[in-house]
Design a protein around this motif. Structure first.
Motif, PDB file in Angstrom:
ATOM      1  N   LYS A  99       0.791  -1.222   0.000  1.00 32.86           N
ATOM      2  CA  LYS A  99       0.000   0.000   0.000  1.00 32.86           C
ATOM      3  C   LYS A  99       0.831   1.284   0.000  1.00 32.86           C
ATOM      4  CE  LYS A  99      -3.979  -1.921   2.486  1.00 32.86           C
ATOM      5  NZ  LYS A  99      -4.852  -1.755   3.686  1.00 32.86           N
ATOM      6  N   TYR A 100       2.092   1.186   0.432  1.00 31.05           N
ATOM      7  CA  TYR A 100       2.873   2.396   0.660  1.00 31.05           C
ATOM      8  C   TYR A 100       4.223   2.337  -0.040  1.00 31.05           C
ATOM      9  CZ  TYR A 100      -0.498   2.885   4.464  1.00 31.05           C
ATOM     10  OH  TYR A 100      -1.653   2.985   5.184  1.00 31.05           O
ATOM     11  N   LYS A 101       4.719   3.525  -0.398  1.00 28.17           N
ATOM     12  CA  LYS A 101       6.100   3.676  -0.814  1.00 28.17           C
ATOM     13  C   LYS A 101       6.931   3.836   0.462  1.00 28.17           C
ATOM     14  CE  LYS A 101       5.695   3.954  -5.377  1.00 28.17           C
ATOM     15  NZ  LYS A 101       6.423   3.055  -6.317  1.00 28.17           N
ATOM     16  N   MET A 102       8.105   3.186   0.513  1.00 26.67           N
ATOM     17  CA  MET A 102       8.868   3.188   1.755  1.00 26.67           C
ATOM     18  C   MET A 102      10.355   3.426   1.494  1.00 26.67           C
ATOM     19  SD  MET A 102       6.996   0.153   3.956  1.00 26.67           S
ATOM     20  CE  MET A 102       7.653  -1.188   2.972  1.00 26.67           C
ATOM     21  N   ALA A 103      10.992   4.071   2.468  1.00 26.87           N
ATOM     22  CA  ALA A 103      12.427   4.330   2.394  1.00 26.87           C
ATOM     23  C   ALA A 103      13.024   4.248   3.793  1.00 26.87           C
ATOM     24  CB  ALA A 103      12.699   5.703   1.787  1.00 26.87           C
ATOM     25  N   ILE A 104      14.322   4.015   3.848  1.00 23.39           N
ATOM     26  CA  ILE A 104      15.063   4.044   5.107  1.00 23.39           C
ATOM     27  C   ILE A 104      15.899   5.317   5.131  1.00 23.39           C
ATOM     28  CG2 ILE A 104      16.824   2.942   6.535  1.00 23.39           C
ATOM     29  CD1 ILE A 104      15.963   0.265   5.343  1.00 23.39           C
ATOM     30  N   VAL A 105      15.808   6.043   6.240  1.00 24.04           N
ATOM     31  CA  VAL A 105      16.553   7.288   6.410  1.00 24.04           C
ATOM     32  C   VAL A 105      17.372   7.148   7.695  1.00 24.04           C
ATOM     33  CG1 VAL A 105      16.424   9.797   6.586  1.00 24.04           C
ATOM     34  CG2 VAL A 105      14.694   8.541   5.266  1.00 24.04           C
ATOM     35  N   THR A 106      18.663   6.927   7.561  1.00 20.08           N
ATOM     36  CA  THR A 106      19.500   6.581   8.702  1.00 20.08           C
ATOM     37  C   THR A 106      20.727   7.477   8.792  1.00 20.08           C
ATOM     38  OG1 THR A 106      20.828   4.798   9.691  1.00 20.08           O
ATOM     39  CG2 THR A 106      20.668   4.827   7.296  1.00 20.08           C
ATOM     40  N   THR A 107      21.263   7.592  10.004  1.00 18.72           N
ATOM     41  CA  THR A 107      22.530   8.310  10.198  1.00 18.72           C
ATOM     42  C   THR A 107      23.716   7.352  10.154  1.00 18.72           C
ATOM     43  OG1 THR A 107      22.254   8.153  12.589  1.00 18.72           O
ATOM     44  CG2 THR A 107      21.502  10.176  11.535  1.00 18.72           C
ATOM     45  N   SER A 108      23.467   6.090   9.877  1.00 20.11           N
ATOM     46  CA  SER A 108      24.546   5.106   9.778  1.00 20.11           C
ATOM     47  C   SER A 108      25.432   5.369   8.575  1.00 20.11           C
ATOM     48  CB  SER A 108      23.960   3.694   9.651  1.00 20.11           C
ATOM     49  OG  SER A 108      23.289   3.302  10.806  1.00 20.11           O
ATOM     50  N   ARG A 109      26.698   4.976   8.710  1.00 16.38           N
ATOM     51  CA  ARG A 109      27.564   4.965   7.537  1.00 16.38           C
ATOM     52  C   ARG A 109      27.075   3.883   6.584  1.00 16.38           C
ATOM     53  NH1 ARG A 109      33.459   3.837   8.675  1.00 16.38           N
ATOM     54  NH2 ARG A 109      32.543   1.974   9.619  1.00 16.38           N
ATOM     55  N   ARG A 110      27.206   4.125   5.293  1.00 18.41           N
ATOM     56  CA  ARG A 110      26.686   3.151   4.326  1.00 18.41           C
ATOM     57  C   ARG A 110      27.400   1.807   4.443  1.00 18.41           C
ATOM     58  NH1 ARG A 110      23.121   3.156   0.366  1.00 18.41           N
ATOM     59  NH2 ARG A 110      22.790   5.389   0.590  1.00 18.41           N
ATOM     60  N   VAL A 111      28.687   1.823   4.754  1.00 18.36           N
ATOM     61  CA  VAL A 111      29.421   0.560   4.866  1.00 18.36           C
ATOM     62  C   VAL A 111      28.853  -0.285   5.997  1.00 18.36           C
ATOM     63  CG1 VAL A 111      31.224   1.580   6.344  1.00 18.36           C
ATOM     64  CG2 VAL A 111      31.706  -0.500   5.035  1.00 18.36           C
ATOM     65  N   ASP A 112      28.495   0.343   7.108  1.00 21.52           N
ATOM     66  CA  ASP A 112      27.891  -0.396   8.221  1.00 21.52           C
ATOM     67  C   ASP A 112      26.483  -0.841   7.861  1.00 21.52           C
ATOM     68  OD1 ASP A 112      30.169   0.044   9.758  1.00 21.52           O
ATOM     69  OD2 ASP A 112      29.372   1.897  10.611  1.00 21.52           O
ATOM     70  N   PHE A 113      25.732   0.046   7.242  1.00 26.78           N
ATOM     71  CA  PHE A 113      24.365  -0.270   6.840  1.00 26.78           C
ATOM     72  C   PHE A 113      24.333  -1.498   5.931  1.00 26.78           C
ATOM     73  CE2 PHE A 113      20.782   0.011   3.962  1.00 26.78           C
ATOM     74  CZ  PHE A 113      19.722   0.295   4.818  1.00 26.78           C
ATOM     75  N   GLU A 114      25.239  -1.545   4.980  1.00 27.80           N
ATOM     76  CA  GLU A 114      25.243  -2.665   4.039  1.00 27.80           C
ATOM     77  C   GLU A 114      25.652  -3.975   4.718  1.00 27.80           C
ATOM     78  OE1 GLU A 114      27.628  -1.337   0.770  1.00 27.80           O
ATOM     79  OE2 GLU A 114      26.009  -0.098  -0.065  1.00 27.80           O
ATOM     80  N   LEU A 115      26.556  -3.882   5.699  1.00 23.70           N
ATOM     81  CA  LEU A 115      26.915  -5.077   6.463  1.00 23.70           C
ATOM     82  C   LEU A 115      25.709  -5.596   7.243  1.00 23.70           C
ATOM     83  CD1 LEU A 115      30.468  -4.350   7.943  1.00 23.70           C
ATOM     84  CD2 LEU A 115      29.847  -6.163   6.335  1.00 23.70           C
ATOM     85  N   ILE A 116      24.996  -4.680   7.870  1.00 20.59           N
ATOM     86  CA  ILE A 116      23.809  -5.069   8.635  1.00 20.59           C
ATOM     87  C   ILE A 116      22.805  -5.784   7.740  1.00 20.59           C
ATOM     88  CG2 ILE A 116      21.761  -4.165   9.808  1.00 20.59           C
ATOM     89  CD1 ILE A 116      23.630  -1.896  10.875  1.00 20.59           C
ATOM     90  N   HIS A 117      22.513  -5.198   6.593  1.00 19.53           N
ATOM     91  CA  HIS A 117      21.432  -5.721   5.757  1.00 19.53           C
ATOM     92  C   HIS A 117      21.874  -6.809   4.793  1.00 19.53           C
ATOM     93  CE1 HIS A 117      18.162  -3.346   7.299  1.00 19.53           C
ATOM     94  NE2 HIS A 117      19.004  -2.349   7.406  1.00 19.53           N
TER      95      HIS A 117
END
Length: 213
Positions: A99-117
């Motif tokens: 039903k919705y368009k969604m995005a993630i808005v984070t203060t994480s560094r992208r390198v850490d974010f990609e490791l997490i996900h």
């Protein structure tokens, strides 16, 4: 009517905040500094840095930089080995994605974010992700959420921010976007009085949106 959902990452979608705190404690401890939890909560709420005290005490910037690198290494070890799953997150995102368009808005560094996900299945539900490299100023400034609105090309009253920290809530309020805060034991001492809505679990988000729309 809400059509766009802007999710914070850490503490909302993945259980990472305690591990970032532990990584900071380890790095600061090697410099001879403690990091009481209450002090860290204040820093987290207001967007200040754990390195201010060492700098005031005369620790050189080069040593601080090395300590920060160690902190990042410790954190990456944690996020690659610890259980980061928050119950109900993936099922909720899957349901909302119809039903919705969604995005993630984070203060994480992208390198850490990609490791997490690399260890989750959550990104397939998102239209895009904004990390700290993608906007001029981090939360509590409004820049991250204003950037998300710009990318979606939507009106502010069509969007809803989902946060778990005072700093993130402040960013949403400054951007003039309604915000729902999700209860998180880690940030329970933060001031959420400016939240538009409050829920005890992300599992309640679907019902809240149905009531709003």
């Amino acid at each position: 009517m809400k059509k766009y959902l802007l999710f914070d990452n850490d503490g909302v979608l993945v259980d990472t905040e305690m591990w970032y705190y532990e990584a900071n404690c380890m790095a600061l401890g090697e410099l001879g500094f403690g990091l009481p939890f209450e002090k860290y909560m204040y820093m987290m709420a207001h967007g200040t840095t754990v390195w201010e005290e060492p700098l005031r005490q005369g620790i050189s910037q080069s040593i601080i930089d090395k300590a920060r690198e160690k902190r990042n290494t410790y954190y990456q070890q944690f996020i690659q080995t610890k259980d980061l799953i928050i119950d109900g997150v993936e099922d909720t995102l899957k349901e909302l994605s119809y039903k919705y368009k969604m995005a993630i808005v984070t203060t994480s560094r992208r390198v850490d974010f990609e490791l997490i996900h690399s260890r989750t299945n959550l990104l397939k539900y998102m239209d895009f992700v904004l990390c700290e490299e993608d906007y001029p100023r981090a939360k509590p400034y409004p820049d991250p959420y204003l950037k998300a609105i710009e990318i979606f090309g939507c009106k502010k009253n069509e969007a809803l921010v989902i946060e778990d920290s005072q700093r993130g809530l402040s960013a949403a309020v400054s951007a003039n976007i309604e915000c729902v805060t999700v209860k998180n034991e880690f940030t329970q001492t933060h001031d959420f009085s400016k939240s538009t809505y409050k829920i005890d679990s992300i599992k309640e988000l679907t019902k809240l949106l149905e009531e709003m729309n």
